[in-house]
Write a protein that holds these residues in place. Sequence first.
Motif, PDB file in Angstrom:
ATOM      1  N   MET A  61       6.748 -23.624  17.728  1.00  0.00           N
ATOM      2  CA  MET A  61       6.644 -23.613  19.811  1.00  0.00           C
ATOM      3  C   MET A  61       7.018 -24.690  20.361  1.00  0.00           C
ATOM      4  O   MET A  61       7.246 -24.218  21.271  1.00  0.00           O
ATOM      5  CB  MET A  61       5.056 -23.698  19.457  1.00  0.00           C
ATOM      6  N   ALA A  62       7.624 -25.698  19.888  1.00  0.00           N
ATOM      7  CA  ALA A  62       7.236 -26.637  21.335  1.00  0.00           C
ATOM      8  C   ALA A  62       9.369 -26.246  20.790  1.00  0.00           C
ATOM      9  O   ALA A  62       9.438 -27.369  21.975  1.00  0.00           O
ATOM     10  CB  ALA A  62       7.387 -28.519  19.786  1.00  0.00           C
ATOM     11  N   ALA A  63       9.657 -25.723  20.478  1.00  0.00           N
ATOM     12  CA  ALA A  63      11.243 -25.103  20.194  1.00  0.00           C
ATOM     13  C   ALA A  63      12.139 -24.867  21.701  1.00  0.00           C
ATOM     14  O   ALA A  63      12.922 -24.350  21.680  1.00  0.00           O
ATOM     15  CB  ALA A  63      12.301 -25.035  19.159  1.00  0.00           C
ATOM     16  N   LEU A  64      10.649 -23.788  21.814  1.00  0.00           N
ATOM     17  CA  LEU A  64      10.615 -22.781  22.494  1.00  0.00           C
ATOM     18  C   LEU A  64      10.286 -23.472  24.283  1.00  0.00           C
ATOM     19  O   LEU A  64       9.113 -23.542  24.248  1.00  0.00           O
ATOM     20  CB  LEU A  64      10.141 -21.629  21.864  1.00  0.00           C
ATOM     21  N   ASN A  65      11.343 -23.483  25.089  1.00  0.00           N
ATOM     22  CA  ASN A  65      10.585 -24.068  26.598  1.00  0.00           C
ATOM     23  C   ASN A  65      10.268 -22.582  27.230  1.00  0.00           C
ATOM     24  O   ASN A  65      10.147 -21.443  27.450  1.00  0.00           O
ATOM     25  CB  ASN A  65      11.229 -24.909  27.052  1.00  0.00           C
ATOM     26  N   GLU A 117       4.993 -20.265   8.902  1.00  0.00           N
ATOM     27  CA  GLU A 117       5.204 -18.745   8.106  1.00  0.00           C
ATOM     28  C   GLU A 117       5.704 -17.787   9.178  1.00  0.00           C
ATOM     29  O   GLU A 117       6.824 -17.375   8.997  1.00  0.00           O
ATOM     30  CB  GLU A 117       4.296 -18.215   7.837  1.00  0.00           C
ATOM     31  N   LYS A 118       4.957 -17.525  10.396  1.00  0.00           N
ATOM     32  CA  LYS A 118       6.196 -16.612  10.504  1.00  0.00           C
ATOM     33  C   LYS A 118       7.140 -17.187  11.993  1.00  0.00           C
ATOM     34  O   LYS A 118       7.742 -16.309  11.950  1.00  0.00           O
ATOM     35  CB  LYS A 118       4.712 -16.275  12.960  1.00  0.00           C
ATOM     36  N   LEU A 119       7.320 -17.957  11.810  1.00  0.00           N
ATOM     37  CA  LEU A 119       9.029 -18.568  12.598  1.00  0.00           C
ATOM     38  C   LEU A 119       9.469 -18.904  11.013  1.00  0.00           C
ATOM     39  O   LEU A 119      10.761 -19.763  11.492  1.00  0.00           O
ATOM     40  CB  LEU A 119       9.001 -19.714  12.933  1.00  0.00           C
ATOM     41  N   ASN A 120       9.369 -18.454   9.990  1.00  0.00           N
ATOM     42  CA  ASN A 120       9.901 -18.623   8.650  1.00  0.00           C
ATOM     43  C   ASN A 120      10.614 -19.829   8.367  1.00  0.00           C
ATOM     44  O   ASN A 120      11.554 -20.274   8.466  1.00  0.00           O
ATOM     45  CB  ASN A 120      11.361 -17.400   8.855  1.00  0.00           C
TER      46      ASN A 120
END
Length: 381
Positions: free
Chosen positions: A1-5, A73-76
């Motif tokens: 999630m941190a990769a998504l701003n 898992e959700k982000l593969n």
Amino acid sequence: MAALNQKSILDMIKEFRRNWHTLCNSERTTVCGADSMLLALQLSMAENNKQHSGEFTVSLSDVLLTWKYFLHEKLNLSVENMEVIDHYEDIKKTYDDFLKKSNMLDLIDVYKKCILISSCEYNANISPVQLLARKIIYSYLNLLVNLKNDLALAHILNIPDRGLGREAFTDLKHAAQEKKMSIFLVATSFIRTLELGGKGYAPSPSDPLRAHVKGLSNFINFIDKLDEILGEIPNPSIAGGRILSVIKMQLIKGQNSRDPFCKAVEEVAQDLDLRIKNIINSQQGDVAVSTTDISPARPKSYAINHGTAYCGRDTVKTLLVLLDEEAASMPTKNKAELLYDDENTVHNNGISILTLFRRCKFICWKANNWNKFWKCSSGQK
């Protein structure tokens, strides 16, 4: 999630909104932000524990362990050598079912649908009391847009105090599970049948919800009032401002104007009103350059709620943009405080979301067996 701003997340959600009719079943589907995802996972784990051990509870360490695995898992991403909790697949199914019933998609599901990745940074300087005020006001807006959102309802059912504490929520939740309906729809149906009058319509005298008639009527009538504004005022700027004003007055009524919470509500309502106007100006600019996502001439089958009053559609679309921005905001850093603190002690009677959703055995026993117990205690047959 941190990769998504925040900016890229908002761009992703805007893409989702533009193509909602091919990506989901309803234009009023709301996006479940990071904090709400974590709360939903916690509730799902507690529900799973109840099914296997009889206790609706879960430890912070187990939630955080599962949260890490869940995101990977959700982000593969690789989950090799990562510890996973027992019954994980059951937990994941319960989580998915909860979001589906609540007409929500979480950020990762939206991300998967839109295939958008980016990175940046987000910084916010907001006090705890302002966070509380934002959560409450956003929850009212969320429920207004998406009446199936049980998580939003849980945040505001008893704010301000309507006498609808844990017992009322438990009774509503059991009724909703029995009837396979959202909690709000159960409450609305109950109040409407009482208003119709007559023996043919009246709920059973033993219905546990009868103990909460006054509070439920107050809550339903207030949401009705917001919905009337939504449907009767065609200008989304005026309608949005009026809705925020009515929510604000409801929250600060009878309170000391110097109370930090009252001040925070005033500030948040003013900020959101300005944000709504900015959203509308931005949308009008988009229309001017022919980049609008949904034409006013869209066939009737695409109308919000498929047949309800068309008048409030622009306001709903504006509120969805506002809610999308909130869903895209950075998650709470203190997970323990989010999940387990009996937060909002003054304004939410010190009841955390987990406690609120936990089935209370005593309440259930009382509702179903009180008359029998009283007869036995008094020697009656």
